[in-house]
Design an enzyme around this catalytic site. Structure first.
Site, mmCIF file in Angstrom:
data_model
loop_
_atom_site.group_PDB
_atom_site.id
_atom_site.type_symbol
_atom_site.label_atom_id
_atom_site.label_comp_id
_atom_site.label_asym_id
_atom_site.label_seq_id
_atom_site.Cartn_x
_atom_site.Cartn_y
_atom_site.Cartn_z
ATOM 1 N N VAL A 113 -73.342 -61.162 -68.236
ATOM 2 C CA VAL A 113 -72.040 -60.496 -68.190
ATOM 3 C C VAL A 113 -71.778 -59.928 -66.806
ATOM 4 C CG1 VAL A 113 -70.629 -58.636 -69.153
ATOM 5 C CG2 VAL A 113 -72.144 -59.957 -70.645
ATOM 6 N N ALA A 114 -72.736 -59.188 -66.266
ATOM 7 C CA ALA A 114 -72.547 -58.546 -64.964
ATOM 8 C C ALA A 114 -73.890 -58.161 -64.391
ATOM 9 C CB ALA A 114 -71.650 -57.318 -65.095
ATOM 10 N N LYS A 115 -73.936 -58.022 -63.066
ATOM 11 C CA LYS A 115 -75.158 -57.624 -62.384
ATOM 12 C C LYS A 115 -74.815 -56.694 -61.240
ATOM 13 C CE LYS A 115 -77.331 -60.509 -59.602
ATOM 14 N NZ LYS A 115 -77.482 -59.774 -58.333
ATOM 15 N N PHE A 118 -78.483 -51.738 -59.893
ATOM 16 C CA PHE A 118 -79.356 -50.965 -60.772
ATOM 17 C C PHE A 118 -79.911 -51.791 -61.918
ATOM 18 C CE2 PHE A 118 -80.926 -46.801 -61.501
ATOM 19 C CZ PHE A 118 -81.132 -46.678 -62.864
ATOM 20 N N GLY A 119 -79.280 -52.882 -62.252
ATOM 21 C CA GLY A 119 -79.736 -53.695 -63.372
ATOM 22 C C GLY A 119 -78.706 -54.743 -63.724
ATOM 23 N N VAL A 121 -76.368 -56.735 -67.187
ATOM 24 C CA VAL A 121 -75.869 -56.693 -68.559
ATOM 25 C C VAL A 121 -75.843 -58.122 -69.089
ATOM 26 C CG1 VAL A 121 -73.976 -56.044 -70.088
ATOM 27 C CG2 VAL A 121 -74.462 -54.661 -68.063
ATOM 28 N N ASP A 229 -67.059 -40.508 -64.582
ATOM 29 C CA ASP A 229 -66.842 -41.813 -63.949
ATOM 30 C C ASP A 229 -65.791 -42.606 -64.722
ATOM 31 O OD1 ASP A 229 -67.221 -43.632 -61.929
ATOM 32 O OD2 ASP A 229 -68.963 -44.604 -62.846
#
Length: 410
Positions: A113-115, A118-119, A121, A229
């Site tokens: 999904v996303a990068k 920090f890590g 998904v 945020d």
């Protein structure tokens, strides 16, 4: 997980770390192959010591016993398994319990999904529940390097307390040998991606999204939670087009009347009192909402991004956001009252929104709001392709390397 990274600063007078966000970047989350340097997180052969072990000795971490770790003995016949010492397990308990290995029989990866820094998904299929989820994967070594153990644990702790239809619900959390896992319901798109595609939103959609966010923020603030945020990237959209507020990584419990001092968030959404280092309270979230609604209505941010929080504060303080005269008078008034420099005069209570001219005729009831259609969102989602390919893992923690080298786009 947002696309914004934070860097450590100096301690404030209240003992908190200062976390300054990098200016907002176009393009949202970062996709694509991972850097080869990440490979060392999963491979430790023979005399090569675990990154976690070396980091622990350098840190002299104050959370647990600081006994020195002995070097791993040399074995020529076969490599030693890189299993973290007990401290690296206990450190994340009880928010991240130890569970039996989730493997091929339960979870299958559908895509990336996303990068971010920090890590990552992942989109996964839970074969037991026959449902699709999003799993946030955070390497433990990154948490220790950035001294964000408390932040990770509080993120999960806060999400376990929350039960609201417009909040991205927490499904599960656990830890493996090298990673922390946070599993939530899956949403195919976010508000930023939609905004990038369509530009200015119709007034009816702005009104609906604003009402849903007002309910969410009032709910969180009643629990003493500041999100810190609120931005388009942290608002997911479900299959019906309604929003789900997510990413509580910077959230904090702040009782009514208390104040915070940490500089954190995303620069273009941060209130003046946050940019200046505080003190600030829950009113900072309402400024962020004002920035978000301004962007939806005009197709641009009220103030351009700057290189750091000092320059951003100067821009926000000395520039008045020009609200286009073409906007509805009620919407224009709402933006003025949210983007108020003085937090004491900022719009913030539910009853103020209920009687506001912009929300005339709106019932602030989650069930009623969810029944309202958001056609342009659902139409956009229907055009997005999906991948039918899956990748089963025998060990969901250790076998991640093979996926990250050749990720399947979600």
């Amino acid at each position: 997980m947002g696309a914004v990274s934070c860097r450590q600063g100096q301690h404030t007078q209240q003992g908190e770390h200062t976390r300054v966000a990098v200016p907002h970047k176009q393009g949202g989350n970062i996709r694509g192959p991972w850097a080869r340097g990440w490979k060392s997180l999963w491979t430790g052969l023979g005399t090569i010591r675990s990154d976690l072990e070396e980091l622990w000795e350098l840190r002299g971490h104050h959370y647990l016993h600081q006994e020195s770790l002995k070097p791993a003995p040399v074995l020529v016949e076969k490599p030693l398994p890189e299993w973290p010492v007990p401290q690296f397990i206990n450190l994340f308990l009880p928010e991240f319990p130890i569970r039996p290995i989730r493997g091929q029989q339960q979870l299958k990866i559908l895509g990336l999904v996303a990068k971010g820094s920090f890590g990552t998904v992942l989109k996964v299929l839970d074969c037991t529940q026959k449902a699709v989820f999003a799993v946030k994967v955070v390497p433990k070594v990154k948490v220790l390097q950035r001294d964000t153990v408390r932040q990770c644990k509080e993120e999960v702790s806060i999400q376990r307390q929350i039960n609201h239809p417009f909040v991205h619900s927490l499904g599960d959390s656990w830890q493996g040998k090298r990673h922390l896992f946070i599993m939530c319901s899956y949403c195919s798109t976010d508000l930023y991606s939609l905004w990038s595609a369509v530009g200015c939103f119709p007034e009816a959609s702005i009104r609906l999204f604003a009402a849903e966010l007002v309910l969410v923020l009032c709910y969180l603030h009643d629990l003493g939670i500041m999100h810190r945020d609120v931005k388009m990237e942290n608002i997911l959209l479900d299959e019906r087009g309604h929003l789900k507020l997510t990413d509580f990584g910077l959230s904090r419990h702040v009782p009514q009347g208390a104040q915070a001092y940490t500089i954190c968030g995303t620069l273009q959404y941060m209130a003046p009192e946050v940019l200046s280092g505080g003190p600030y309270n829950h009113a900072a979230d309402w400024w962020s909402l004002g920035v978000l609604l301004f962007s939806l209505a005009t197709g641009k941010f009220p103030v351009a991004a700057e290189r750091d929080h000092v320059a951003m504060l100067a821009s926000v303080t000395h520039s008045d956001s020009e609200i286009p005269a073409s906007l509805n008078q009620g919407l224009s008034l709402l933006l003025h009252e949210l983007l108020c420099q003085n937090p004491l005069h900022r719009l913030r209570y539910l009853h103020h929104f209920q009687v506001h001219p912009f929300f005339r005729g709106v019932a602030f009831d989650p069930e009623l709001l969810q029944k309202q259609p958001v056609n342009f969102v659902t139409e956009t989602q229907a055009t997005q392709p999906s991948s039918a390919e899956t990748m089963p893992f025998d060990d969901f923690d250790c076998d991640l390397e093979s996926f990250l080298l050749y990720p399947i786009p979600a």
